[in-house]
Design a protein around this motif. Structure first.
Motif, PDB file in Angstrom:
ATOM      1  N   LEU A 279       0.771  -1.250   0.000  1.00 36.41           N
ATOM      2  CA  LEU A 279       0.000   0.000   0.000  1.00 36.41           C
ATOM      3  C   LEU A 279       0.801   1.298   0.000  1.00 36.41           C
ATOM      4  O   LEU A 279       0.208   2.381  -0.009  1.00 36.41           O
ATOM      5  N   ASN A 282      -0.224   4.183  -2.184  1.00 39.55           N
ATOM      6  CA  ASN A 282      -1.555   3.634  -2.501  1.00 39.55           C
ATOM      7  C   ASN A 282      -1.509   2.430  -3.448  1.00 39.55           C
ATOM      8  O   ASN A 282      -2.425   2.215  -4.237  1.00 39.55           O
ATOM      9  N   GLN A 284       0.391   2.088  -5.997  1.00 41.27           N
ATOM     10  CA  GLN A 284       0.690   2.481  -7.382  1.00 41.27           C
ATOM     11  C   GLN A 284       2.176   2.324  -7.701  1.00 41.27           C
ATOM     12  O   GLN A 284       2.846   3.279  -8.089  1.00 41.27           O
ATOM     13  N   PHE A 315      -4.761   8.873   6.463  1.00 39.65           N
ATOM     14  CA  PHE A 315      -5.031   9.432   5.142  1.00 39.65           C
ATOM     15  C   PHE A 315      -5.028  10.952   5.223  1.00 39.65           C
ATOM     16  O   PHE A 315      -5.483  11.534   6.205  1.00 39.65           O
ATOM     17  N   LEU A 325      -1.665   7.355   3.262  1.00 40.12           N
ATOM     18  CA  LEU A 325      -2.532   7.228   2.084  1.00 40.12           C
ATOM     19  C   LEU A 325      -2.904   8.615   1.577  1.00 40.12           C
ATOM     20  O   LEU A 325      -3.154   9.518   2.376  1.00 40.12           O
ATOM     21  N   THR A 326      -2.939   8.752   0.263  1.00 43.40           N
ATOM     22  CA  THR A 326      -3.201  10.074  -0.335  1.00 43.40           C
ATOM     23  C   THR A 326      -4.194   9.932  -1.490  1.00 43.40           C
ATOM     24  O   THR A 326      -4.441   8.819  -1.964  1.00 43.40           O
ATOM     25  N   LEU A 328      -5.734   9.778  -5.252  1.00 44.55           N
ATOM     26  CA  LEU A 328      -5.167   9.181  -6.466  1.00 44.55           C
ATOM     27  C   LEU A 328      -5.161  10.217  -7.594  1.00 44.55           C
ATOM     28  O   LEU A 328      -6.122  10.976  -7.733  1.00 44.55           O
ATOM     29  N   PHE A 363     -10.234   9.831  -3.334  1.00 48.34           N
ATOM     30  CA  PHE A 363      -9.541   8.965  -2.384  1.00 48.34           C
ATOM     31  C   PHE A 363     -10.395   7.726  -2.165  1.00 48.34           C
ATOM     32  O   PHE A 363     -11.598   7.813  -1.977  1.00 48.34           O
ATOM     33  N   PRO A 366      -8.140   1.638   1.145  1.00 48.15           N
ATOM     34  CA  PRO A 366      -7.770   0.303   0.680  1.00 48.15           C
ATOM     35  C   PRO A 366      -8.715  -0.782   1.191  1.00 48.15           C
ATOM     36  O   PRO A 366      -9.078  -0.793   2.375  1.00 48.15           O
ATOM     37  N   GLY A 385      -3.306  -0.099  -7.463  1.00 51.66           N
ATOM     38  CA  GLY A 385      -4.106   0.808  -6.632  1.00 51.66           C
ATOM     39  C   GLY A 385      -4.395   0.160  -5.295  1.00 51.66           C
ATOM     40  O   GLY A 385      -3.930  -0.951  -4.998  1.00 51.66           O
ATOM     41  N   PRO A 386      -5.217   0.854  -4.459  1.00 49.93           N
ATOM     42  CA  PRO A 386      -5.405   0.421  -3.063  1.00 49.93           C
ATOM     43  C   PRO A 386      -6.413  -0.711  -2.863  1.00 49.93           C
ATOM     44  O   PRO A 386      -7.505  -0.504  -2.348  1.00 49.93           O
TER      45      PRO A 386
END
Ligand code: G3H
Length: 482
Positions: A279, A282, A284, A315, A325-326, A328, A363, A366, A385-386
């Motif tokens: 993760l 995220n 990516q 987040f 977490l941020t 996308l 956002f 996950p 992705g998450p």
């Protein structure tokens, strides 16, 4: 930047909005405008690069090694001065956290210095004569021709430069087209490129692939296609080249890296590595863990604790302290992730963490899905992705068979303690993937390590050392003792 000139653009443009918003109504933030160039500029760029190469007689391939190094050193000095501006744009354009954005910038600068050092070493080694059967040979590495370079949005700086820098230093002029996201962050670097390299050596074009990259490939004047992205684009571009058998490919493509958690694994360690591995940014990352195989004896405990830990992840906006977490950068990503979740839940999986799939604007929290089966899209599709799919296994042969049947073969993470089990497993795993990470998550770095993959995951090997070889051909001077 074409033929040493920063073009004034009056044609089609596109406004760039960040998916990050500081306002309560999530209004997109306007960041700037980018040009959409077309076939005309693409041909100008290939003409300029071709002139700088001139079938091997141009200014760039024939330039003395020391002078080429000087150009690169000038560039990196100027690049360092753009740090705060580029880092800010990395956060706004692709949603990378402040610490990861700084890491990406610094890692890229370090990569350039290490490439220069490795290039110097390569030349000093090549400068020595070796004598075989009365013939002296001085081996060197020489240029290949014009390189078309396309980079990904997730590492718009670092990954792109792992192609662009070795390509340049080996004497190849480059045409570079960035991905859809992460374009503005290159703007502060344009003048550094312009003033450090001779005209036509580095050309940077913004625009749609079909309008910019396609005509360049169709021209047949590209010797190397260097791309980090998806195999669909790589195959389509390769097919446009009129003499594709002569085209060298250096490609970093899709991956579905698994983690295998054996029954005797240190679960605390496996949990923290699998969280970061699946993760960070995220999910990516091409090296992200994209499926977890947990031994059935420890599955209940692992799944419960993994789900809890995911729910605890923080987040926020990229510049906020400690944020993991941020949002996308791709507008369409949350809907795609929801599709994968829906497909899996319709076929019997459950979201096992409380916040999984919660979506606010761009956002998406996950989702951890269990149990995954082979009919689900998440079993083989690269989610990028998450969302984290989990399977269980009884016999180690089950994940091994899945890996052998997979279209991908980049890396694996193996968690366990008993060396008698692990040692023979490694011998099998190295024939399925190219990097086996013991009790740690998958990653590309440090950049001196070879980065490649089997099957549809890669063509060619990158690393500071390998990339210099990938972007050159081995040549030598032979002379007799007479
Ligand atoms: O997207 C793929 C990147 O090469 C991943 O690199 O493992 O350093 O995050 P990383």
């Amino acid at each position: 930047l074409v033929d040493g000139e920063l073009k004034k653009w009056t044609g089609e443009t596109s406004d760039v909005y960040s998916t990050i918003s500081s306002t309560a109504d999530y209004a997109p933030t306007f960041l700037g405008t980018i040009p959409f160039m077309n076939e005309v500029q693409a041909i100008e760029a290939i003409d300029a690069a071709d002139k700088a190469y001139a079938n091997g007689q141009g200014i760039w391939p024939t330039m003395k090694v020391a002078d080429r190094i000087k150009c690169m050193e000038d560039f990196v000095i100027q690049m360092k001065a753009t740090r705060s501006e580029v880092v800010k744009l990395l956060m706004w354009e692709i949603g990378k956290s402040l610490s990861d954005s700084e890491k990406e910038f610094d890692r890229t600068v370090e990569y350039i210095y290490d490439t220069i050092a490795s290039y110097k070493e390569l030349n000093s080694r090549g400068a020595k004569f070796s004598k075989v059967q009365g013939i002296n040979a001085m081996i060197r590495r020489s240029s290949l021709g014009v390189v078309l370079c396309l980079g990904p949005y997730n590492y718009p700086l670092n990954e792109t430069f792992t192609l662009l820098i070795p390509a340049l230093i080996m004497g190849n002029p480059v045409i570079f087209k960035p991905a859809k996201h992460g374009v503005l962050l290159l703007s502060p670097l344009l003048t550094a490129f312009q003033s450090s390299f001779p005209k036509g050596v580095i050309n940077i074009l913004y625009g749609r692939g079909r309008e910019v990259a396609s005509p360049i490939m169709k021209s047949g004047r590209v010797s190397v296609l260097a791309l980090i992205g998806n195999s669909k684009s790589a195959i389509a571009l390769q097919d446009l080249h009129p003499n594709k058998n002569k085209l060298r490919l250096i490609l970093g493509l899709e991956a579905k890296n698994p983690a295998i958690i054996l029954a005797d694994a240190n679960l605390d360690l496996a949990l923290s590595e699998c969280i970061a591995g699946s993760l960070s940014f995220n999910g990516q990352r091409c090296t992200a863990l994209k499926i977890l195989y947990v031994h059935e004896d420890v599955a209940e405990e692992f799944n419960k604790r993994f789900a809890q830990k995911v729910d605890e992840l923080s987040f926020g906006n990229p510049w906020e302290k400690g944020v993991f977490l941020t949002p996308l950068p791709e507008k369409e990503k949350p809907a795609y992730i929801q599709e994968l979740i829906e497909d899996a839940t319709n076929k019997g999986a459950k979201i096992i963490n409380k916040k999984g799939g919660e979506t606010t604007d761009n956002f998406i929290f996950p989702a951890v899905l269990y149990p995954i089966n082979k009919q689900m899209r998440l079993y083989e599709e690269e989610q990028f992705g998450p969302v984290v799919p989990i399977m269980t296994f009884k016999n180690i042969q089950e994940p091994l068979d899945d890996m052998a049947a997979s279209d991908y073969g980049q890396q694996v993470s193996l968690f366990g303690k008993d060396i008698k089990t692990i040692a023979p497993l490694i011998d099998t795993l190295v024939n399925l993937v190219c990097r086996v990470n013991l009790n740690s998550s998958c990653q590309r770095g440090p950049d001196v390590f070879p980065f490649t993959g089997r099957k549809n995951s890669a063509v060619g090997t990158l690393s500071i050392h390998d990339a210099l070889r990938a972007f050159s051909i081995r040549t030598f001077v032979a002379s007799k003792d007479n």
